[in-house]
Design a protein around this motif. Structure first.
Motif, PDB file in Angstrom:
ATOM      1  N   PRO A   1       0.813  -1.228   0.000  1.00 29.79           N
ATOM      2  CA  PRO A   1       0.000   0.000   0.000  1.00 29.79           C
ATOM      3  C   PRO A   1       0.847   1.279   0.000  1.00 29.79           C
ATOM      4  O   PRO A   1       0.453   2.275  -0.618  1.00 29.79           O
ATOM      5  N   VAL A   2       2.003   1.261   0.681  1.00 31.55           N
ATOM      6  CA  VAL A   2       2.857   2.452   0.695  1.00 31.55           C
ATOM      7  C   VAL A   2       3.368   2.751  -0.710  1.00 31.55           C
ATOM      8  O   VAL A   2       3.309   3.894  -1.178  1.00 31.55           O
ATOM      9  N   VAL A   3       3.876   1.713  -1.376  1.00 32.68           N
ATOM     10  CA  VAL A   3       4.382   1.901  -2.743  1.00 32.68           C
ATOM     11  C   VAL A   3       3.254   2.317  -3.675  1.00 32.68           C
ATOM     12  O   VAL A   3       3.394   3.238  -4.493  1.00 32.68           O
ATOM     13  N   GLY A   4       2.090   1.656  -3.530  1.00 28.44           N
ATOM     14  CA  GLY A   4       0.946   1.999  -4.368  1.00 28.44           C
ATOM     15  C   GLY A   4       0.460   3.421  -4.132  1.00 28.44           C
ATOM     16  O   GLY A   4       0.102   4.135  -5.075  1.00 28.44           O
ATOM     17  N   SER A   5       0.465   3.855  -2.868  1.00 30.40           N
ATOM     18  CA  SER A   5       0.036   5.218  -2.550  1.00 30.40           C
ATOM     19  C   SER A   5       0.997   6.253  -3.135  1.00 30.40           C
ATOM     20  O   SER A   5       0.568   7.292  -3.641  1.00 30.40           O
ATOM     21  N   PHE A   6       2.300   5.956  -3.053  1.00 31.29           N
ATOM     22  CA  PHE A   6       3.276   6.895  -3.618  1.00 31.29           C
ATOM     23  C   PHE A   6       3.092   7.026  -5.128  1.00 31.29           C
ATOM     24  O   PHE A   6       3.118   8.136  -5.675  1.00 31.29           O
ATOM     25  N   ILE A   7       2.875   5.902  -5.791  1.00 30.99           N
ATOM     26  CA  ILE A   7       2.645   5.935  -7.247  1.00 30.99           C
ATOM     27  C   ILE A   7       1.381   6.722  -7.553  1.00 30.99           C
ATOM     28  O   ILE A   7       1.349   7.536  -8.485  1.00 30.99           O
ATOM     29  N   ARG A   8       0.322   6.502  -6.735  1.00 33.53           N
ATOM     30  CA  ARG A   8      -0.942   7.209  -6.964  1.00 33.53           C
ATOM     31  C   ARG A   8      -0.769   8.708  -6.752  1.00 33.53           C
ATOM     32  O   ARG A   8      -1.423   9.510  -7.428  1.00 33.53           O
ATOM     33  N   SER A   9       0.124   9.106  -5.852  1.00 33.65           N
ATOM     34  CA  SER A   9       0.322  10.530  -5.582  1.00 33.65           C
ATOM     35  C   SER A   9       1.008  11.250  -6.740  1.00 33.65           C
ATOM     36  O   SER A   9       1.055  12.478  -6.753  1.00 33.65           O
TER      37      SER A   9
ATOM     38  N   GLY B   1       3.765  17.074  -9.073  1.00 29.88           N
ATOM     39  CA  GLY B   1       2.826  18.190  -9.152  1.00 29.88           C
ATOM     40  C   GLY B   1       1.966  18.332  -7.918  1.00 29.88           C
ATOM     41  O   GLY B   1       1.713  19.447  -7.443  1.00 29.88           O
ATOM     42  N   ASN B   2       1.489  17.192  -7.364  1.00 26.79           N
ATOM     43  CA  ASN B   2       0.654  17.263  -6.164  1.00 26.79           C
ATOM     44  C   ASN B   2       1.443  17.804  -4.973  1.00 26.79           C
ATOM     45  O   ASN B   2       0.909  18.556  -4.159  1.00 26.79           O
ATOM     46  N   TYR B   3       2.712  17.427  -4.890  1.00 24.00           N
ATOM     47  CA  TYR B   3       3.543  17.876  -3.778  1.00 24.00           C
ATOM     48  C   TYR B   3       3.837  19.377  -3.870  1.00 24.00           C
ATOM     49  O   TYR B   3       3.773  20.092  -2.869  1.00 24.00           O
ATOM     50  N   THR B   4       4.177  19.836  -5.063  1.00 23.70           N
ATOM     51  CA  THR B   4       4.446  21.278  -5.235  1.00 23.70           C
ATOM     52  C   THR B   4       3.182  22.095  -5.001  1.00 23.70           C
ATOM     53  O   THR B   4       3.232  23.203  -4.456  1.00 23.70           O
ATOM     54  N   SER B   5       2.025  21.543  -5.412  1.00 17.70           N
ATOM     55  CA  SER B   5       0.762  22.227  -5.181  1.00 17.70           C
ATOM     56  C   SER B   5       0.467  22.338  -3.684  1.00 17.70           C
ATOM     57  O   SER B   5      -0.001  23.376  -3.203  1.00 17.70           O
ATOM     58  N   LEU B   6       0.764  21.268  -2.934  1.00 12.21           N
ATOM     59  CA  LEU B   6       0.540  21.290  -1.492  1.00 12.21           C
ATOM     60  C   LEU B   6       1.448  22.306  -0.810  1.00 12.21           C
ATOM     61  O   LEU B   6       1.000  23.092   0.028  1.00 12.21           O
ATOM     62  N   ILE B   7       2.724  22.286  -1.170  1.00  7.68           N
ATOM     63  CA  ILE B   7       3.683  23.183  -0.530  1.00  7.68           C
ATOM     64  C   ILE B   7       3.338  24.650  -0.800  1.00  7.68           C
ATOM     65  O   ILE B   7       3.553  25.527   0.036  1.00  7.68           O
ATOM     66  N   GLY B   8       2.761  24.901  -1.965  1.00  5.98           N
ATOM     67  CA  GLY B   8       2.375  26.272  -2.305  1.00  5.98           C
ATOM     68  C   GLY B   8       1.053  26.700  -1.711  1.00  5.98           C
ATOM     69  O   GLY B   8       0.651  27.861  -1.857  1.00  5.98           O
ATOM     70  N   SER B   9       0.364  25.783  -1.039  1.00  2.00           N
ATOM     71  CA  SER B   9      -0.948  26.088  -0.468  1.00  2.00           C
ATOM     72  C   SER B   9      -0.797  26.661   0.941  1.00  2.00           C
ATOM     73  O   SER B   9      -0.127  26.081   1.803  1.00  2.00           O
ATOM     74  N   GLY B  10      -1.445  27.798   1.190  1.00  2.00           N
ATOM     75  CA  GLY B  10      -1.417  28.403   2.517  1.00  2.00           C
ATOM     76  C   GLY B  10      -2.093  27.528   3.556  1.00  2.00           C
ATOM     77  O   GLY B  10      -1.662  27.469   4.714  1.00  2.00           O
ATOM     78  N   GLU B  11      -3.149  26.823   3.162  1.00  3.32           N
ATOM     79  CA  GLU B  11      -3.863  25.956   4.088  1.00  3.32           C
ATOM     80  C   GLU B  11      -2.978  24.788   4.518  1.00  3.32           C
ATOM     81  O   GLU B  11      -2.992  24.385   5.690  1.00  3.32           O
ATOM     82  N   PHE B  12      -2.191  24.261   3.563  1.00  2.00           N
ATOM     83  CA  PHE B  12      -1.279  23.178   3.902  1.00  2.00           C
ATOM     84  C   PHE B  12      -0.200  23.662   4.870  1.00  2.00           C
ATOM     85  O   PHE B  12       0.145  22.970   5.832  1.00  2.00           O
ATOM     86  N   ARG B  13       0.326  24.850   4.626  1.00  2.52           N
ATOM     87  CA  ARG B  13       1.363  25.383   5.515  1.00  2.52           C
ATOM     88  C   ARG B  13       0.813  25.596   6.929  1.00  2.52           C
ATOM     89  O   ARG B  13       1.507  25.343   7.917  1.00  2.52           O
ATOM     90  N   THR B  14      -0.445  26.043   7.009  1.00  5.69           N
ATOM     91  CA  THR B  14      -1.068  26.200   8.330  1.00  5.69           C
ATOM     92  C   THR B  14      -1.192  24.853   9.033  1.00  5.69           C
ATOM     93  O   THR B  14      -0.875  24.727  10.221  1.00  5.69           O
ATOM     94  N   ALA B  15      -1.655  23.844   8.288  1.00  2.00           N
ATOM     95  CA  ALA B  15      -1.799  22.506   8.863  1.00  2.00           C
ATOM     96  C   ALA B  15      -0.446  21.956   9.292  1.00  2.00           C
ATOM     97  O   ALA B  15      -0.316  21.337  10.364  1.00  2.00           O
TER      98      ALA B  15
END
Length: 325
Positions: free
Chosen positions: A71-79, A92-106
């Motif tokens: 599941p870990v490998v599968g989740s990483f591939i899915r991400s 792309g999902n990771y860069t989008s998260l890092i650029g999100s203010g809500e993610f930084r707050t969390a």
């Protein structure tokens, strides 16, 4: 199928399957691969002895690989894919998260939780363990303090929701404010402080755990060292801080890191109390926002949580091994 019959069949097949596996695998090892007879009997016995532990470990290793590693490998591939899962977007999902203010707050809230909750729980547990060992009714006090460990996080949240209630007839905080002539406030909407009030719930639950482990560690300290320090003129504070605490540093570290791992994964309290509103979002609750509408981002957050927890977990295992030596 009748549920009772189904449960009985599961037990019979599961337990019987385990016995059958270990019996047949040992028979195959001893009779077919390395028979304990003939001119090479001694060498075959040694070979079989080296392989036999792996026969016992194989079912667990296979289950861990199937239900944890895969599941870990599968989740990483899915991400690494887009929202619908049909287009590879790399990080792309990771860069989008890092650029999100809500993610930084969390993320910053998670850092705050990881700093405050383990420290407060461990320190309070250590102090309570030391004090309750000195009084006659200490075991009763320990039982009361340990009771919250038996309550689920959701149950604990509901209890504290009454404490934090804005109605002065229900909420303890606002009842005290009303007694002091102050207007009632909703503490769960106060910026920054609402996170502290949520942390109090987890501290309340985990202090009992820290107290029990550290109390056992304190009782394991040789009496000779305590008596020698008393003869040297040390006062109770010096005995506690300079004699007892240094001798249980390893246990304190294990308790601290164990609570840290739990804190980094906590979700129930925030979800039950505020739903992540009022800037109380943490990474697990932030992940739930995307769970049913954006699998790519949800799995990306899950991978990030795993990466944050892993070093703490490795440190915990290493320290536990040192304690066993």
């Amino acid at each position: 199928m009748n549920p009772a019959l189904q449960g009985l069949m599961t037990i019979v097949v599961g337990v019987g399957g385990c016995f059958a596996y270990f019996y047949l695998s040992n028979q195959f090892l001893d009779r077919v691969l390395f028979p304990a007879k003939g001119p090479h009997a001694s060498r075959n016995i040694n070979r079989a002895s080296r392989i036999r532990p792996w026969l016992f470990l194989f079912p667990t290793a296979f289950a861990l690989g199937l239900y944890l590693l895969y599941p870990v490998v599968g989740s990483f591939i899915r991400s690494l894919y887009n929202r619908s899962g049909d287009e590879f977007i790399g990080l792309g999902n990771y860069t989008s998260l890092i650029g999100s203010g809500e993610f930084r707050t969390a993320f910053m809230n998670n850092v705050l939780w990881a700093l405050v909750v383990p420290a407060a729980s461990t320190i309070l547990g250590l102090i309570i363990a030391q004090l309750t060992d000195k009084i006659a009714w200490g075991n009763i006090a320990k039982s009361i303090i340990f009771m919250p460990m038996a309550i689920s996080f959701v149950g604990a949240s509901l209890i504290w929701k009454f404490v934090y209630a804005i109605d002065e007839d229900i909420g303890l905080i606002n009842a005290l404010r009303d007694w002091a002539g102050l207007a009632p406030i909703d503490v769960l909407q106060l910026p920054f402080w609402n996170n502290i009030f949520l942390m109090v719930i987890l501290i309340w639950v985990q202090t009992g755990f820290a107290m029990v482990i550290l109390s056992a560690a304190l009782r394991g300290i040789p009496e000779e060292t305590i008596e020698a320090s008393i003869l040297d003129g040390a006062n109770p504070f010096q005995i506690f801080l300079k004699i007892q605490v240094p001798q249980i540093t390893g246990t304190i570290t294990v308790v601290w890191t164990t609570i840290t791992i739990l804190t980094l994964k906590v979700f129930d309290i925030v979800y039950a109390m505020t739903g992540g509103n009022f800037d109380t979002q943490i990474l697990p609750s932030y992940m739930m926002q995307f769970m049913f509408r954006d699998d790519g981002r949800a799995t990306a957050v899950a991978i990030l949580i795993m990466l944050i927890v892993t070093p703490v977990m490795i440190s915990n295992i290493a320290q536990a091994r040192k304690e066993l030596r």
